[in-house]
Design a protein around this motif. Structure first.
Motif, mmCIF file in Angstrom:
data_model
loop_
_atom_site.group_PDB
_atom_site.id
_atom_site.type_symbol
_atom_site.label_atom_id
_atom_site.label_comp_id
_atom_site.label_asym_id
_atom_site.label_seq_id
_atom_site.Cartn_x
_atom_site.Cartn_y
_atom_site.Cartn_z
ATOM 1 N N VAL A 1 -46.552 -53.299 111.517
ATOM 2 C CA VAL A 1 -45.461 -54.196 111.139
ATOM 3 C C VAL A 1 -44.910 -54.886 112.381
ATOM 4 N N ILE A 2 -44.737 -56.196 112.306
ATOM 5 C CA ILE A 2 -44.078 -56.971 113.360
ATOM 6 C C ILE A 2 -42.797 -57.548 112.782
ATOM 7 N N THR A 3 -41.660 -57.220 113.399
ATOM 8 C CA THR A 3 -40.393 -57.812 112.982
ATOM 9 C C THR A 3 -40.106 -59.020 113.871
ATOM 10 N N ARG A 4 -39.533 -60.075 113.260
ATOM 11 C CA ARG A 4 -39.353 -61.332 113.994
ATOM 12 C C ARG A 4 -37.935 -61.879 113.848
ATOM 13 N N GLY A 5 -36.953 -60.983 113.886
ATOM 14 C CA GLY A 5 -35.561 -61.419 113.797
ATOM 15 C C GLY A 5 -35.286 -62.144 112.499
ATOM 16 N N ASN A 6 -34.660 -63.320 112.603
ATOM 17 C CA ASN A 6 -34.310 -64.054 111.385
ATOM 18 C C ASN A 6 -35.506 -64.734 110.718
ATOM 19 N N HIS A 7 -36.701 -64.536 111.282
ATOM 20 C CA HIS A 7 -37.921 -65.056 110.652
ATOM 21 C C HIS A 7 -38.595 -64.004 109.770
ATOM 22 N N GLY A 8 -37.969 -62.845 109.617
ATOM 23 C CA GLY A 8 -38.509 -61.825 108.725
ATOM 24 C C GLY A 8 -39.544 -60.945 109.389
ATOM 25 N N ALA A 9 -40.369 -60.310 108.582
ATOM 26 C CA ALA A 9 -41.356 -59.356 109.084
ATOM 27 C C ALA A 9 -42.711 -59.598 108.427
ATOM 28 N N ILE A 10 -43.759 -59.264 109.163
ATOM 29 C CA ILE A 10 -45.131 -59.339 108.643
ATOM 30 C C ILE A 10 -45.779 -57.976 108.813
ATOM 31 N N ALA A 11 -46.496 -57.540 107.794
ATOM 32 C CA ALA A 11 -47.181 -56.249 107.839
ATOM 33 C C ALA A 11 -48.651 -56.428 107.500
ATOM 34 N N TRP A 12 -49.463 -55.534 108.054
ATOM 35 C CA TRP A 12 -50.889 -55.505 107.757
ATOM 36 C C TRP A 12 -51.268 -54.081 107.356
ATOM 37 N N HIS A 13 -52.010 -53.981 106.280
ATOM 38 C CA HIS A 13 -52.459 -52.692 105.765
ATOM 39 C C HIS A 13 -53.894 -52.862 105.296
ATOM 40 N N ALA A 14 -54.739 -51.875 105.591
ATOM 41 C CA ALA A 14 -56.160 -52.011 105.289
ATOM 42 C C ALA A 14 -56.419 -52.269 103.812
ATOM 43 N N GLY A 15 -55.633 -51.619 102.926
ATOM 44 C CA GLY A 15 -55.838 -51.796 101.497
ATOM 45 C C GLY A 15 -54.954 -52.864 100.889
ATOM 46 N N ALA A 16 -53.679 -52.869 101.244
ATOM 47 C CA ALA A 16 -52.708 -53.798 100.644
ATOM 48 C C ALA A 16 -52.774 -55.190 101.242
ATOM 49 N N GLY A 17 -53.434 -55.341 102.388
ATOM 50 C CA GLY A 17 -53.584 -56.649 103.004
ATOM 51 C C GLY A 17 -52.383 -57.050 103.848
ATOM 52 N N GLN A 18 -52.209 -58.358 104.020
ATOM 53 C CA GLN A 18 -51.100 -58.902 104.813
ATOM 54 C C GLN A 18 -49.938 -59.257 103.897
ATOM 55 N N ILE A 19 -48.756 -58.794 104.265
ATOM 56 C CA ILE A 19 -47.557 -59.032 103.458
ATOM 57 C C ILE A 19 -46.439 -59.515 104.361
ATOM 58 N N GLU A 20 -45.762 -60.556 103.943
ATOM 59 C CA GLU A 20 -44.650 -61.110 104.713
ATOM 60 C C GLU A 20 -43.382 -61.070 103.869
ATOM 61 N N VAL A 21 -42.270 -60.671 104.480
ATOM 62 C CA VAL A 21 -40.983 -60.662 103.792
ATOM 63 C C VAL A 21 -39.966 -61.433 104.627
ATOM 64 N N ALA A 22 -39.008 -62.050 103.947
ATOM 65 C CA ALA A 22 -37.987 -62.852 104.620
ATOM 66 C C ALA A 22 -36.840 -61.969 105.100
ATOM 67 N N ALA A 23 -36.141 -62.454 106.091
ATOM 68 C CA ALA A 23 -34.916 -61.796 106.538
ATOM 69 C C ALA A 23 -33.743 -62.336 105.727
ATOM 70 N N PRO A 24 -32.793 -61.491 105.365
ATOM 71 C CA PRO A 24 -31.624 -61.986 104.630
ATOM 72 C C PRO A 24 -30.761 -62.870 105.524
ATOM 73 N N GLU A 25 -30.085 -63.816 104.918
ATOM 74 C CA GLU A 25 -29.162 -64.660 105.673
ATOM 75 C C GLU A 25 -27.822 -63.951 105.775
ATOM 76 N N VAL A 26 -27.422 -63.628 107.006
ATOM 77 C CA VAL A 26 -26.180 -62.891 107.233
ATOM 78 C C VAL A 26 -25.431 -63.511 108.402
ATOM 79 N N GLU A 27 -24.156 -63.192 108.483
ATOM 80 C CA GLU A 27 -23.362 -63.590 109.638
ATOM 81 C C GLU A 27 -23.506 -62.488 110.690
ATOM 82 N N VAL A 28 -24.145 -62.813 111.807
ATOM 83 C CA VAL A 28 -24.530 -61.807 112.793
ATOM 84 C C VAL A 28 -23.379 -61.500 113.753
ATOM 85 N N ALA A 29 -23.039 -60.199 113.836
ATOM 86 C CA ALA A 29 -22.104 -59.740 114.867
ATOM 87 C C ALA A 29 -22.882 -59.485 116.155
ATOM 88 N N ASP A 30 -23.956 -58.717 116.069
ATOM 89 C CA ASP A 30 -24.953 -58.563 117.120
ATOM 90 C C ASP A 30 -26.192 -57.953 116.486
#
Length: 311
Positions: A215-244
């Motif tokens: 899994v690679i996390t990319r901040g506000n660009h979400g995350a991408i995962a690779w799995h031998a069986g499930a393949g490549q999956i990408e999810v979005a990051a939620p839009e939030v007001e960032v404190a830090d």
């Protein structure tokens, strides 16, 4: 039980005085302790393995862990001082200055036979503990005992300012990655470890050596995962007001491990057989937890009641 092994420290996080001057506020942190806190708060039986001081700051750490339902009977208490980290936010990224010489965390020793690994479903490792020779050696011994029965989770969580010999550090990270069933790293960590290599190319290498999930996390660009069986999956990051963003990656890791645990997919063979839908749900939940952590200062992972609508 799920356990996290590694660093526990005090972050001095940036804040402002009433007059608008820069100031810092102490907050319990440490990447691996944060992962333990995150898993426990979501409802998984969780333990922490590592060195915790008996000094003022060590008591803060122990009290914080206990309040979050993290078991500390596997931790090693000593009168050595607590590691301190001063945080500064630069261009949205957290930068750290560590004070870590001769500390309780740095001098932690793994006690062979002290952990009943037949009752441990997953062990998480990573971060500053693996930078120094002693911490890496002790973690290596723990993994040797854990591997036959426990899934190994690894997040390098690189701290370049602590690295004195980068080629040796890269070789060490490759060694731990080679033993891991699940590898998560940020895009910044990936760049430090692998330069401009395409994510997918490195993921194929890691999967080819036996890792089940990358899994690679990319901040506000979400995350991408690779799995031998499930393949490549990408999810979005939620839009939030960032404190830090302090602890966001640790919160993601904790939530991902918790989600796999709840789905019955955290054991090594079960993780190999996870479906694309199950993995997407776990990744989306992890992104939601990381997003909520970003809305409040310091490493403050969410509790289960805060995420009840997302799981």
């Amino acid at each position: 039980m799920l356990i996290a092994c590694g660093d526990a420290l005090i972050d001095f996080v940036p804040t402002r005085t009433g007059e608008g001057r820069e100031a810092v506020m102490p907050a319990v942190g440490g990447s691996c302790l944060n992962v333990a806190i995150g898993m426990a708060r979501l409802g998984a039986p969780t333990g922490f393995v590592g060195g915790i001081s008996t000094d003022l700051f060590g008591r803060m750490i122990a009290d914080h862990a206990a309040a979050s339902h993290v078991e500390l009977n596997l931790a090693t208490r000593s009168d050595r001082q607590t590691t301190l980290a001063f945080v500064r936010i630069v261009a949205g990224e957290s930068h750290y200055a560590f004070y870590d010489a001769e500390t309780a965390t740095r001098n932690w020793t793994y006690r062979r036979g002290s952990i009943p690994f037949d009752t441990v479903e997953a062990v998480h490792i990573g971060s500053t503990t693996l930078v120094n020779d002693r911490g890496a050696a002790e973690t290596r011994a723990l993994i040797a005992d854990a591997w036959p029965t426990s899934t190994i989770s690894f997040d390098p969580n690189c701290r370049p300012n602590l690295v004195k010999d980068k080629p040796a550090y890269l070789a060490r990270m490759a060694e731990f990655a080679n033993q891991a069933d699940l590898i998560k790293m940020s895009d910044v960590d990936f760049g430090y470890l692998f330069g401009d290599e395409p994510y997918q190319q490195r993921a194929r290498v890691l999967l080819g050596q036996g890792t089940s999930l990358v899994v690679i996390t990319r901040g506000n660009h979400g995350a991408i995962a690779w799995h031998a069986g499930a393949g490549q999956i990408e999810v979005a990051a939620p839009e939030v007001e960032v404190a830090d963003t302090i602890g966001a990656g640790d919160s993601f890791q904790a939530a991902l491990l918790f989600a796999l645990y709840k789905q019955g997919r955290i054991a090594r063979e079960a993780l190999k057989d996870i479906s694309a839908d199950e993995l997407r749900r776990a990744l989306s939940f992890a992104a939601s937890c990381a997003g909520l952590t970003c809305t409040r200062p310091g490493a403050d992972p969410p509790w289960s009641h805060e995420m009840s609508g997302n799981w």
